[in-house]
Each structure stands twice: as structure tokens, then as C-alpha cells.
Scaffold this motif. Sequence first.
Motif, PDB file in Angstrom:
ATOM      1  N   ASN A  34      37.001  42.167  31.812  1.00  0.00           N
ATOM      2  CA  ASN A  34      37.768  41.671  30.664  1.00  0.00           C
ATOM      3  C   ASN A  34      37.956  40.158  30.741  1.00  0.00           C
ATOM      4  OD1 ASN A  34      39.275  42.256  28.218  1.00  0.00           O
ATOM      5  ND2 ASN A  34      41.001  41.448  29.385  1.00  0.00           N
ATOM      6  N   SER A  35      38.005  39.622  31.968  1.00  0.00           N
ATOM      7  CA  SER A  35      38.121  38.162  32.107  1.00  0.00           C
ATOM      8  C   SER A  35      36.900  37.501  31.455  1.00  0.00           C
ATOM      9  CB  SER A  35      38.180  37.766  33.579  1.00  0.00           C
ATOM     10  OG  SER A  35      39.152  38.518  34.246  1.00  0.00           O
ATOM     11  N   GLY A  92      37.235  34.294  36.099  1.00  0.00           N
ATOM     12  CA  GLY A  92      38.103  35.398  36.561  1.00  0.00           C
ATOM     13  C   GLY A  92      38.054  35.594  38.057  1.00  0.00           C
ATOM     14  N   VAL A  93      38.042  34.496  38.813  1.00  0.00           N
ATOM     15  CA  VAL A  93      37.844  34.612  40.266  1.00  0.00           C
ATOM     16  C   VAL A  93      39.137  35.079  40.943  1.00  0.00           C
ATOM     17  CG1 VAL A  93      37.211  33.388  42.372  1.00  0.00           C
ATOM     18  CG2 VAL A  93      36.098  32.804  40.198  1.00  0.00           C
ATOM     19  N   GLN A  97      37.262  37.299  45.638  1.00  0.00           N
ATOM     20  CA  GLN A  97      35.971  36.829  45.113  1.00  0.00           C
ATOM     21  C   GLN A  97      35.787  35.329  45.329  1.00  0.00           C
ATOM     22  OE1 GLN A  97      36.827  38.234  41.207  1.00  0.00           O
ATOM     23  NE2 GLN A  97      36.193  40.329  41.650  1.00  0.00           N
ATOM     24  N   TYR A  98      36.812  34.683  45.846  1.00  0.00           N
ATOM     25  CA  TYR A  98      36.762  33.222  45.982  1.00  0.00           C
ATOM     26  C   TYR A  98      35.647  32.767  46.937  1.00  0.00           C
ATOM     27  CZ  TYR A  98      38.569  28.451  46.583  1.00  0.00           C
ATOM     28  OH  TYR A  98      38.709  27.090  46.631  1.00  0.00           O
ATOM     29  N   GLY A 118      37.882  29.363  37.228  1.00  0.00           N
ATOM     30  CA  GLY A 118      39.223  29.793  36.818  1.00  0.00           C
ATOM     31  C   GLY A 118      39.491  31.206  37.291  1.00  0.00           C
ATOM     32  N   GLY A 119      40.695  31.676  37.086  1.00  0.00           N
ATOM     33  CA  GLY A 119      41.036  33.042  37.471  1.00  0.00           C
ATOM     34  C   GLY A 119      42.274  33.093  38.350  1.00  0.00           C
ATOM     35  N   PHE A 120      42.557  34.300  38.844  1.00  0.00           N
ATOM     36  CA  PHE A 120      43.834  34.523  39.527  1.00  0.00           C
ATOM     37  C   PHE A 120      43.998  33.779  40.836  1.00  0.00           C
ATOM     38  CE2 PHE A 120      47.073  37.627  38.066  1.00  0.00           C
ATOM     39  CZ  PHE A 120      46.691  37.611  36.738  1.00  0.00           C
TER      40      PHE A 120
END
Length: 618
Positions: A34-35, A92-93, A97-98, A118-120
Amino acid sequence: MTPKRRFQLVLIKPSHYGDDGYVIRWWRALIPSNSLAAVYGIAADCAERQVLGPDVAIDIETIDETNARIDVPALLCRFRLNDNFGLVGVVGVQSNQYPRALDIAAPFRKAGIAVAMGGFHVSGCLSMLDGRAVELDACREMGIAMFAGEAEGRLDIVLRDAAAGQLAPVYNFMKDLTGIEGTPVPFLPKRYVARTIGLNASFDAGRGCPYQCSFCTIINVQGRTSRYRSADDIEHLVRLNWAQGIHRFFITDDNFARNREWEAILDRLIRLREEAGIPLGLMIQVDTLCHKIPNFIDKAKRAGVSRVFIGLENVNPDNLAAAKKRQNKITEYRRMLLAWKAHGIITVAGYILGFPADTPDSIRRDIAIIQRELPLDIVEFFCLTPLPGSEDHQVLWKNGVAMEPDLNVYDVEHVCAAHANMSKAEWEAIYREAWSLYYTPEHMKTLMRRAAATGVPTGSLLKLLVSFATTVRLENVHPLQSGILRLKHPSERRPGLPRERIWIFWPRFVWETLYKHAVLAGMIARLYMLKISIARDPDARAYTDRALTPVGDDDDASLDLLTKTAGASAAIAHVRRVAELTSARSGERLPGVAPRLPLVRRQEPAPLKGSPAPSRIQ
Ligand code: B12
Ligand code: SF4
């Protein structure tokens, strides 16, 4: 005007490395990201509005690494042909997943191509920590622009900066979370959605949650105020997807019950289903008090909800209090679950292992209680993890407490911090054991019989059981990260680990694949036979057991759920006190020992118009 230049925007959603060091990738992954859909929708809108000027076209490509291999040489060539005029957006990282996201970015940065991430992970760290932790300096050193916050209304800036060759090191919009009503909706063209199981799309109807669970990152990234899309936005995105034949959706709101627009949104979905004839199939996520919202469950059913994910987390009130999850009342669990059951909706609960009061033995006992007394279909186990961006992580980090240094394993399946009662090995062992304790052949039979008795589609439940009973054992990943046919490639091993020889790698891969599919076939066959025998049983509808028994006055004395767990008696005493006070205030007779709990009766599921095929979200 014919564009003179073409800006290449490549949006990549990274996967992460499994325990064997290979990227987790499938022929068909679970659901589309969804990201990725959210950022694609915003980027497509930027392209349409020609934010880089009328003479520049924006070509957008998306790659979800959980279902597609990233062809780095081909992408480098494509950028080269366009004078490196473009941007790689790593989307959406999450924390786990970084490390993979950095590895993906490396060859592009080496070639001088602009990269933004970008992402959490970035948002959570910038929201809760010092701006450098955890490992954010790696981005600075590699020249990757970090984007914290939400891209709605801000992607224009990033694209313009990238086109001008002037990306800033950090874009931080964390203090400015704006409304999302009327913004571009999440969307992915069908060719991308087709790489997942069962053609499900997803959208976030809202963001933010009012509660304060200490392990949660969401409230510190998306805030505690409900921000939502309008019913018009939702209709627009449903119709966009329906035009490409997609009608099943995962509504990703972490707590749709607290979306302030839930009713208007469900009403619109009901209209689309009942009047426009779109055969919607939906999965939503809710809290354990959702059944108290008038009409919520009825309307969810009419809108097409066939599965509901509930953040149950634990059955021990002491654990829930320690996690500041006080809104979860074990005294309400049965009433809430029976309310969903009464509508023939599959219930899926998240259950966290490793709260302060947990021990391997208490976990075993609690799982047995759930099996016996809670009318739950699927239970998903997670390890309590101090995720960067959560209050739990912030407290440990500020106090200098040691945590697992490898971000790759912050996937809520690995142990990342110490526990007072369990060693790391014990905690890991009970996490794996939990799956086999819950998904025994005997309990799966009970679940299928309960499903037949309550009008839950046994075919849909069967598919879920196959996945949840086997994925951890066979694939060593959580079912939420799973898919059909695990793919691996020798070149996708984590840098630093040795490259395996191909005559060892490929024969082992083939053998493992055959073995896993033989086990899967056996499981499917067994459950299918069971489904047939239940379908032929004339008494199947009459089946009942302790879990399906309506909530009664004697529950607090007879249920292990309310007598055996630590903190249960305090929870019961609290409910009694509240009942006494409320009835005393309203002049009613005090209800003796137990509060009078209204009975929840099973109902026949309402016949559905254009009932959708079972959705395959998980
Ligand atoms: C839907 C969902 C899933 C789905 C789909 C994955 C996805 N990301 O869409 C599924 C079920 C597959 C899933 C699985 C997992 N998930 Co998940 N998931 C979510 C959920 C509920 C919604 C994601 C979402 O759509 N958010 C809305 C979008 C719009 O927000 P966003 O991703 O942050 O993107 C915005 C900004 O960050 C920014 N942005 C993002 N990328 C970029 C890139 C650029 C270049 C720019 C400019 C801007 C930008 O713009 C976007 C639009 O505003 C989130 C919780 C949440 N509320 O976000 C958890 C969450 C992301 N998941 C989480 C986890 C841990 C997992 C799993 C590891 C669990 C597991 N063990 O199975 C797996 C990982 C598998 C995977 N491959 O992703 C954690 C991550 C925590 C962390 N700090 O790392 C979250 C936050 C939930 C939690 N428990 O805290 N998940
Ligand atoms: S209810 Fe869920 S989304 Fe809300 S704070 Fe708790 S864990 Fe986070």
C-alpha cells in the motif's frame, strides 16, 4: 506540447533478507504494497499536473521487491539513456528493510543517480530520536535524501529538487501532518497487482489512532488524530480499480473503527455493493472495542467485510497494562468475537509474545485458553519488538540499553531485546512453538467445525489455515511476509555473506521447493477432505463448544480466561465496580456477584447480493 525531456521516476519497495541471507521474494507475494500504491498515486498526479514543467514528461515505474527482481543493470542503462535525469524513490522502508534499502541504493548512487528514501524507519527515527539514530547517517554518507512524513502535497518539491540536481539531505515534515481528504488516492495499475495472490488491492481510508500502546510506531509517525479520506475519495478509488477488474481490498487503517469517517465510508461502500453491483470483498483492522460502536459490525458486513484483523495482543491484563494497551478488556473479548462470528466474518488476531509477565509456560497455557474459550479463527504470533519509532524503543535507547544491532531482524519475528523471564533462545523457541501449539490438526478441525456452524465460509478459512499452519515451519518467515513459490537468486545474498557455488545453490533450491510443496499438498488434501466431510454432516450447523457458547453470567467463574491469567481477577473486580456504580446511579438493583452481560446469540448470516469470491489477503 511534445515533452523535450523525460524524467525517470523509479519507485522501489524493498524486501529484506531472510535468515539465510537471501532476499525474501516470491513468484506471487501476498498483497501489493500500500505504501507503493500511495506514492504511485501521488506521483501519477504529479506527472499529470506536469510539476516539472510542460516540456518535461515523468515516466513512472514501480518495483515491489517481494514479487519482482530488481534488474539493476537495465535500470542503470535506462537512466544513462536519459542523462541520469530522474530519481530512484525507495518507498515505504520499514526498519527491517533499511539495510536492504541501502544495498539497493548503492549502485544507483555510485552511478550518480539521485536517490530519496521514505517510510517508517526514517519517519519513526526522526520523530522519536536524535536525528542520527538509528543508522540514519548511512543515508547522509551515501548522499541519499531522507524523507520523513507524508508525500501528499510534498512530492512536487522532491521531484523538482531532483530534476534540478539539488536534492536536500533531509525533508522533514513530521511536525506537519495534514489532512488527506481529496489527495490523490492509492492506486497501482493491474500489471503490478497481478503479481500478488488473488488480485487484491489496498488503500488507507484513514491514518492515526487515538490510543497509546507503547510498542506502537504508528501513533508517532501518523499521529493520534484521525485523518481520513472522504467517501467520495473512496468511491473514486474503488471505481478506478473496478475499471481494471479489481474489487477486493485490504483497508490498511490500523484501526478502522477509530476512523472518524467510518460510517460515511461504509455507507458509500454499501451503496457501491448493493446498488452499483460491485462485488466488494474487504478486510479491515479494528480494536477490541469496535463491537460497542452502534451499527459498526452490521455495516461492515453489508459493505463486504469478510475478514477482520483484531489487535488482541494478549489475554493477560497485566501484560496489556504494561504495554499501555488498557483499551483491551479481556472481559469483552468473547462478546466482541461472537459479534463478528454472528455475521459469518473470519476473525484474525494479532498476538504478541514476550510481554513482561510472559514465560514459556504461561504462553503455552494462554494459547490453550484461547483455543478452548475464544471464538477466534486465525491467530498470528509476533515477538514484542522495540521498533524504532515506538515509545518502547525510545526508552531503551535513551537509557542506553543494548538492543539487537542488525536492523534487518526488526521484523517482529526475531528477538531484539532482553526479557526478564526468558533467555533469547527460550523466547525464540516459544515463538516457533506457538505456531505449532495453535495450529494442531485437532484445533484446525475444531476451527472448521466452528466455521460451518457459524456461517463462516470454510473454503476461505481453509486457505488461511494452510498458510498460517505451514509458513513459519516451511519458509521461516511470518505468513504476512509470505507468498506462493519462494524465489531466490545467488546474486541476491546479503553483502558480506559468501556467494554460494551454483552447483550447491540450485540443486538445494530445487530440493527445498519440492519438499515444501509436497508438505503443502498434504496439508491442503487433509483440510479439503475435512471440509467435504463437514459439508456432508447434517449436524454441522448444530455444532457448538465452549468458545461458541453465548456470553453468560457465570463466565467470570467458569472461564480460565477470566480466572487463570494474572490480573484477570483485578479486571473482573473492575468490571463489577463499574457495573455497580452505573446501576446504582441509574437506580437499578445491584446485580449481585457478576455484572449482567447481555447474551450474544448466533444469527444466520444475511444472504449476500453478488457475494465475492473468498478474498486472499493473507
Ligand atoms: C499495509 C501494511 C502491510 C502490508 C503491505 C505492506 C505495505 N507497506 O504496504 C503487509 C501485510 C504485506 C505488511 C507486512 C509487514 N509489515 Co506492515 N504494515 C502495513 C500498514 C498497516 C500500512 C502501510 C501503509 O500503507 N501505510 C500508509 C502509507 C501511505 O504510509 P507510508 O508507508 O509511511 O508512506 C508514506 C510516507 O512514509 C511517505 N513515503 C514513503 N515512502 C516514500 C518514498 C519517497 C521517495 C518519498 C518522497 C516519500 C515516501 O509517503 C507515503 C505517503 O504519504 C503499516 C502501518 C501504517 N500505519 O503505516 C504496517 C507496518 C509498516 N508494517 C510493519 C511490519 C513490521 C511489517 C512486517 C515486517 C510484519 C511481518 N513480520 O510480517 C511485514 C513486512 C512485509 C513487507 N514486505 O512489507 C511495521 C513497520 C515498523 C517499522 N518501524 O519498521 C508497521 C509500521 C506496523 C507496525 N507494527 O508498527 N504490512
Ligand atoms: S491500537 Fe493499534 S494502532 Fe492504535 S496505538 Fe495501539 S497498536 Fe497502535
